[in-house]
Design a protein around this motif. Structure first.
Motif: not given
Lengths: 231, 294, 328
Positions: B137-145
């Motif tokens: 889920a935190p990968a949302v911020f890395l652009g991999s939502g």
């Protein structure tokens, strides 16, 4: 293996030691064809080691062991063909069946010996079928040995030796850990094997078993020597 | 403690094992043994013993559960190959539609399980999926939502499939089915032996851990020695056992060769393979047609 | 350190499995040559032992516990080649029968834990011990060997995770597998393994190895031998443990059932959940783009009905979990 005058097993003056500690001292005895012999004695007297020697798994430091008149030692068992014949003729049933079973399922356990002997497929199937029927293992054939109960494991362990059709059966504490009913059954089974002419050697702490099954009882004392015979 | 209980206990204690048990032939007990003690133990945390016991017990209960599994109609090796193929296709898929089809398939298969297996399989899958989702889920911020959704759906499919295979097949048949991958027979033998010894050695460990827990009545300053005692002893026992096991094999004519039988193909297995072929065709069709449509 | 399914791409898994093939082949060959047939059962027994070792919780200072992989210990007891095979089988049992670690990721897990870990551990031990017979050096060797072994394995796992987002993305540039790059994966994996798990591994290896050694050689005075180096390493690790506990909610890459609570405690989760757990967001519109309406409708119906039945049956099963003992 020819001229042995009915003396299927002959031990002369056998001595064995672990790290300098004697385990067997000067053990001599003969076993005749079709005889049933019991070994008794306290824990640690050397019965198990003696059985290993009889099965060719250990070799005496002094003395000789002859099977059907042929000496069994490191050299003779190095001959793979002879070793196979020897192991086929002497079947060993461990006290702990867990250590004796190693295949995926009961059928493979029963087949293992005959397959190693190189028997024909129909022959193997017949042996497995007969032994399974004899020991009521039919319903267990596809199960994993480690999932069985103690009594069932013992029956499988006996079965996997019987499919090789050995002439001599050696049992270490055959009744150990079995419930009353299984003990009764096993006693009857061994008696019928004896009647059929198999040579049986077993170790036990159970005097009733020794008296009811054995023709002769040999006792090893805590000094690892053979005491006089009892009948 | 009442007098007569003590008396009967000391009767047992005073028996000299090396002599004949004749009455009146006693060893004198030291006087502190005749007295009751008041004991205030110091506080200690021995969670590692309890945790290890629980872990071992869970392994045992898996074995027990498996011992009740009866043969299924589909051959185990066919199930094994199917599970592996679907997991592979599922991992390779870049197409959500295919993953969604797999999800439906897995759920439908799950419905056919019996209640005893359904529960662990379902929860194992749910937990795996939830963890995957939270981790990603935190990968949302890395652009991999969207990876969170893709990965967790895929995880659900593969974890459920492996779970269903393990819970519906006798383990000895799973090991036998490794022959499909041309694993040497000796490796299959080793695999079977390992399973068996997990039970045997695990039982030894469990007994020793219980003995330790029963004797842990105070503060244990060297916890590592408890650990080394249990596993060290178990290892030494295991060496002896493997020696005996080899003896047993020699007694049955073993000479370094172990022959496994070939696997058979049943009618229903062919149906499974046809289904699998359809799934593969669908996979290829979708990957070509909807590539990049996630 | 067990890598689950779908965190690595199938091609990474394939590469790792192919890399393991010569390792396995060599191990089998060496075991066959050096350990004759008597030892065949020992590998199975060693695998069982290795499996059970992973079940054990290691007591750590401060009342916490940790897990060990134990690959170095098996390598010291059986030799690295036999250890490689034993750990491989232990991992196979975990993946196949206990759902621990992925099946496709099996090759990668073996590469880290059945190849790197035992061989690194073993050769570091050899390097330190040399031809010396000193107990102190042996124990120091076991300690440093197991510590380096597990950290090399963790680093390898971190790299395997970390390269995924660079290599595998879909058309929209979204990660298909592990979404974190090396910059996140390596520190996440290593902080825990340099501290808590490293210490657990050292305690596990040293405790059991010295026990087996002492029993085998009847040398009861090992405890008195010089273990200075080990104590220094241990002290350093113990000092680092609190740091590890703070930084580490769990073993990164080995997210187990009991750890989910810890993970949810991490600060970033709420923001991650802002998107909501609502059902429509699990299969949002765009994920269904390009799927024919009818197919989407049918699939949704199947999924919905299946989930309903499963939940209902779980509910029913929870209620009547009684054993029938029969009548008296």
């Amino acid at each position: 293996m020819s001229n042995y005058e009915g003396k299927i097993i002959s031990c002369k003056d056998i001595c064995f030691a672990y790290d300098g500690m004697p385990v067997l001292s000067h053990i001599s005895f003969d076993v005749m064809d079709g005889e049933c012999l019991a070994f008794m004695g306290p824990n640690g007297c050397g019965k198990s080691t003696l059985f290993k020697i009889i099965n060719g798994l250990a070799f005496p430091e002094l003395g000789t062991y002859q099977f059907k008149g042929k000496s069994i030692d490191r050299k003779t068992l190095d001959d793979a063909t002879f070793a196979k014949v020897f192991h086929q003729q002497v079947g060993f049933i461990f006290q702990n069946s867990d250590l004796q079973l190693f295949c995926s399922n009961v059928r493979e356990e029963l087949e293992f010996g005959p397959v190693q002997m190189g028997l024909a497929k129909e022959d193997i199937e017949r042996r497995v079928g007969d032994v399974a029927a004899m020991l009521s293992l039919e319903s267990l054939l596809d199960r994993a040995p480690y999932h069985l109960s103690g009594g069932e494991k013992k029956r499988v362990a006996i079965g996997c030796i019987l499919t090789m059709n050995p002439q001599v059966l050696i049992l270490d504490e055959p009744l150990a850990g079995l419930d009353e009913q299984s003990q009764k059954w096993l006693l009857g089974f061994l008696q019928s094997l004896k009647k059929s002419g198999k040579t049986i050697i077993f170790a036990t702490h159970d005097r009733d078993l020794a008296n009811s099954l054995a023709d002769r009882i040999l006792t090893i004392d805590s000094n690892h020597r053979l005491l006089g015979e009892m009948h | 403690m009442s007098e007569d209980i003590l008396a009967s206990q000391s009767n047992n204690l005073k028996m000299d094992p090396d002599r004949e048990n004749s009455a009146g032939d006693f060893v004198l007990l030291p006087d502190w043994m005749d007295r009751d003690i008041v004991y205030h133990p110091r506080k200690d945390r021995d969670g590692f013993v309890t945790k290890s016991v629980l872990k071992l017990l869970s392994v045992f209960s898996r074995f027990r559960q498996n011992s009740r599994v009866r043969e299924t109609r589909i051959s185990v090796w066919v199930k094994f190959v199917t599970v592996l193929t679907i997991i592979l296709l599922d991992a390779l898929a870049t197409n959500m539609f295919f993953v969604y089809i797999n999800l439906a398939l897995v759920l439908v298969l799950m419905v056919t399980l019996d209640s005893k297996s359904l529960k662990p399989v379902f929860f194992q899958a749910i937990i795996g999926t939830a963890i995957a989702f939270i981790i990603c889920a935190p990968a949302v911020f890395l652009g991999s939502g969207r990876s969170a959704i893709i990965i967790s759906s895929k995880v659900f499919v593969s974890v459920s499939l492996v779970g269903m295979l393990g819970y519906t097949s006798p383990w000895n048949e799973i090991t036998s089915s490794l022959k499909v991958f041309h694993l040497p027979d000796i490796m299959i033998l080793t695999f079977d032996l390992a399973l068996k010894y997990i039970l045997l050695l695990g039982d030894i460990c469990l007994n020793m851990l219980t003995a330790i827990r029963l004797r842990m009545v105070g503060k244990n300053e060297s916890k590592e020695s408890a650990l080394s005692g249990v596993l060290g002893n178990t290892f030494i026992r295991s060496r002896e056992m493997s020696k005996d096991m080899y003896d047993a094999m020699v007694c049955r004519g073993f000479e370094g060769q172990y022959i496994k039988k070939k696997l058979h193909l049943k009618k229903i297995d062919i149906v499974v393979f046809v289904f699998l072929a359809c799934l593969m065709a669908l996979f290829i069709y979708l990957e070509l047609d909807y590539a990049g449509s996630i | 350190m067990h890598i689950p399914e779908n965190y690595l791409s199938p091609s990474t898994c394939a590469v790792m499995t192919v890399a393991m093939v010569p390792v396995w082949a060599r191990a089998i060959k060496k075991v066959n040559a050096e350990l004759p047939k008597e030892k065949i059962p020992m590998i199975g027994v060693g695998a069982a032992f290795s499996f059970l070792g992973m079940m054990f919780n290691i007591p750590l200072p401060g009342g916490t516990t940790g897990h060990a992989v134990g690959g170095t210990l098996i390598a010291l007891l059986l030799g690295p080649d036999a250890a490689c095979l034993a750990v491989t089988i232990a991992l196979l049992i975990q993946a196949l029968l206990f759902g621990d670690g992925g099946i496709l990721a099996f090759g990668a897990n073996c590469f880290n834990m059945a190849f790197l870990l035992p061989y690194v551990g073993y050769y570091v031990y050899k390097l330190i011990v040399g031809n010396s017979q000193s107990q102190g050096r042996k124990i120091a060797g076991a300690a440093f060997g197991s510590y380096l072994g597990i950290n090399v394995a963790a680093l390898a796992a971190a790299i395997e995770f970390g390269i995924q987002p660079y290599l595998f993305t879909d058309a929209a540039g979204q990660a298909l597998y592990c979404p974190y790059g090396l910059g996140v994966a390596i520190p996440s994996m290593l902080i825990g393994h340099l501290t808590i798990f490293g210490l657990a591994e050292v305690i596990y290896t040293v405790a059991i190895y010295s026990f087996v050694n002492a029993t085998a050689k009847q040398e009861q005075d090992v405890k008195k031998t010089n273990k200075k180096a080990v104590y220094i390493l241990m002290a350093a690790l113990i000092a680092l443990v609190p740091l590890g506990l703070i930084a580490e909610g769990t073993a990164w890459g080995e997210w187990g059932a009991d750890e989910i609570m810890e993970i949810t405690g991490l600060s970033y989760v709420p923001s991650g959940l802002e998107n909501g757990w609502a059902l429509e967001s699990i299969f949002p519109d765009y994920t269904m783009a390009g799927i024919p309406d009818v197919a989407a409708y049918i699939l949704s119906a199947i999924v919905g009905v299946a989930i309903a039945i499963i939940l209902f049956r779980l509910f029913a099963a929870a209620k009547k979990e009684k054993t029938d003992y029969g009548t008296i």
